[in-house]
Scaffold this motif. Sequence first.
Motif, PDB file in Angstrom:
ATOM      1  N   ASP A   1       0.956  -1.277   0.040  1.00 33.18           N
ATOM      2  CA  ASP A   1      -0.109  -0.206   0.063  1.00 33.18           C
ATOM      3  C   ASP A   1       0.797   1.067  -0.066  1.00 33.18           C
ATOM      4  OD1 ASP A   1       0.619   0.440   2.702  1.00 33.18           O
ATOM      5  OD2 ASP A   1      -0.847  -0.759   3.360  1.00 33.18           O
TER       6      ASP A   1
ATOM      7  N   ARG B   1      -6.985   0.608  -6.007  1.00 33.89           N
ATOM      8  CA  ARG B   1      -6.875   0.753  -4.691  1.00 33.89           C
ATOM      9  C   ARG B   1      -5.705   2.084  -4.254  1.00 33.89           C
ATOM     10  NH1 ARG B   1      -2.434  -2.054  -2.701  1.00 33.89           N
ATOM     11  NH2 ARG B   1      -1.674  -3.365  -4.209  1.00 33.89           N
ATOM     12  N   ASP B   2      -5.900   2.516  -3.108  1.00 34.33           N
ATOM     13  CA  ASP B   2      -5.152   3.705  -2.743  1.00 34.33           C
ATOM     14  C   ASP B   2      -3.453   3.065  -2.369  1.00 34.33           C
ATOM     15  OD1 ASP B   2      -6.863   5.705  -2.974  1.00 34.33           O
ATOM     16  OD2 ASP B   2      -7.577   5.522  -0.912  1.00 34.33           O
TER      17      ASP B   2
END
Length: 414
Positions: free
Chosen positions: A182, A206-207
């Motif tokens: 992430d 997604r981030d």
Amino acid sequence: MATQAAPAPRPLPLDLADVNMAAERIGGSLVRTPTLHSKTLSDLTGATVFLKFENLQFTAAYKERGALNTLLQLDEAARAKGVIAASAGNHAQGLAYHGNRLGIPVTIVMPKPTPTVKVTQTEGHRASVILEGETFDEAYAHARQLEASNGYTFVHPFDDPRIMAGQGTVALEMLADAPAIDTLIVPIGGGGLISGMATVAKAAERDIAVVGVEAELFPSMFNRIKGTDLPIGGDTLAEGIAVKEPGGLTAQVIAALVDDIMLVSERKLEEAVSLLLQIEKTVVEGAGAAGLAALLSDPERFAGKTVGIVLCGGNIDTRLLANVLLRDLARSGRLARLRIRLQDRPGALFHVSRIFHEQGVNIIEVYHQRVFTSLPAKGLITDIECETRDAAHLDRLIAALRAAGYAVSMVELD
């Protein structure tokens, strides 16, 4: 009076499709380097750490990706005339290697002070090396002159969408191999690697945070993005990212897609190089260790995150590496130089040595100083280099020496 609409933002010089096409283009001609979880570094930092071993490329650096992606897009006329670049580092190696493999003539202009080993390595890939100027800027200017006069294609080390797209394939592989990542921590020199990797990361569903890293001595992109005016220059371990003028195209991408830029000290760069050798048994140059240096500098910031770090190069001079490792041993207390005041009488050194023996400390070198000292004529200074198990062991030795009546001080590193 109607207000004037703000100008539309400029389109970025590359997108995910460019990186995907680069991956198709260069796939099979490069090492698909592993992305591996480091349990020890994870335990040490509080983050879940994944390392991308780009130092395992044939030329020991990720620069091959962008160079090959660019070479494969040249038309036949450009291939026949050949390419030129200004570089004393990994870009020269990658371009020379793949140019030779593809039968494309490669000319590399290097500054005259370039270490001989880099010249011979580049010539070993059958590139023509020209030594010109005392600085990179002078070598760069000469390369552009040769480009114009000889019809070569200039291959920029970072400020080219083809280069950026090729470097972005690093992120494609990392996120495929470790989809839980992430946060990406990426070194910044001219900005080609982080531009390509951020393009991939920010296109994900997604981030994914993208954090850039520069050496404190060369905060060029930091200054440009943050509007600061920090001094640039100095002798950095991370010479691979020691860029005074970052790219214009890369700055555009970084401003749009990169979340932050961190600056790391020389001490943290040295610590990161040493840790990677000790823990991962892998040799990484200063620039290649910058991502880990950032993590070590601010572990609280990344605690609980799943962090991907690119070990982007492994080309470090062996003498420099030895010096880094010895300095790290000294800072950790496993190697020390003690300055001890003695009386100039028979057996003085014997009695001191006995204390080292009793404490189980290995003596490496003894420097006996009688003349160049401010002590009285019957006094002398002895410096003893020694090897201990850890800092606590060193503390016990110093305490024992002082208990025996000796004046002892540490000879500290800067």
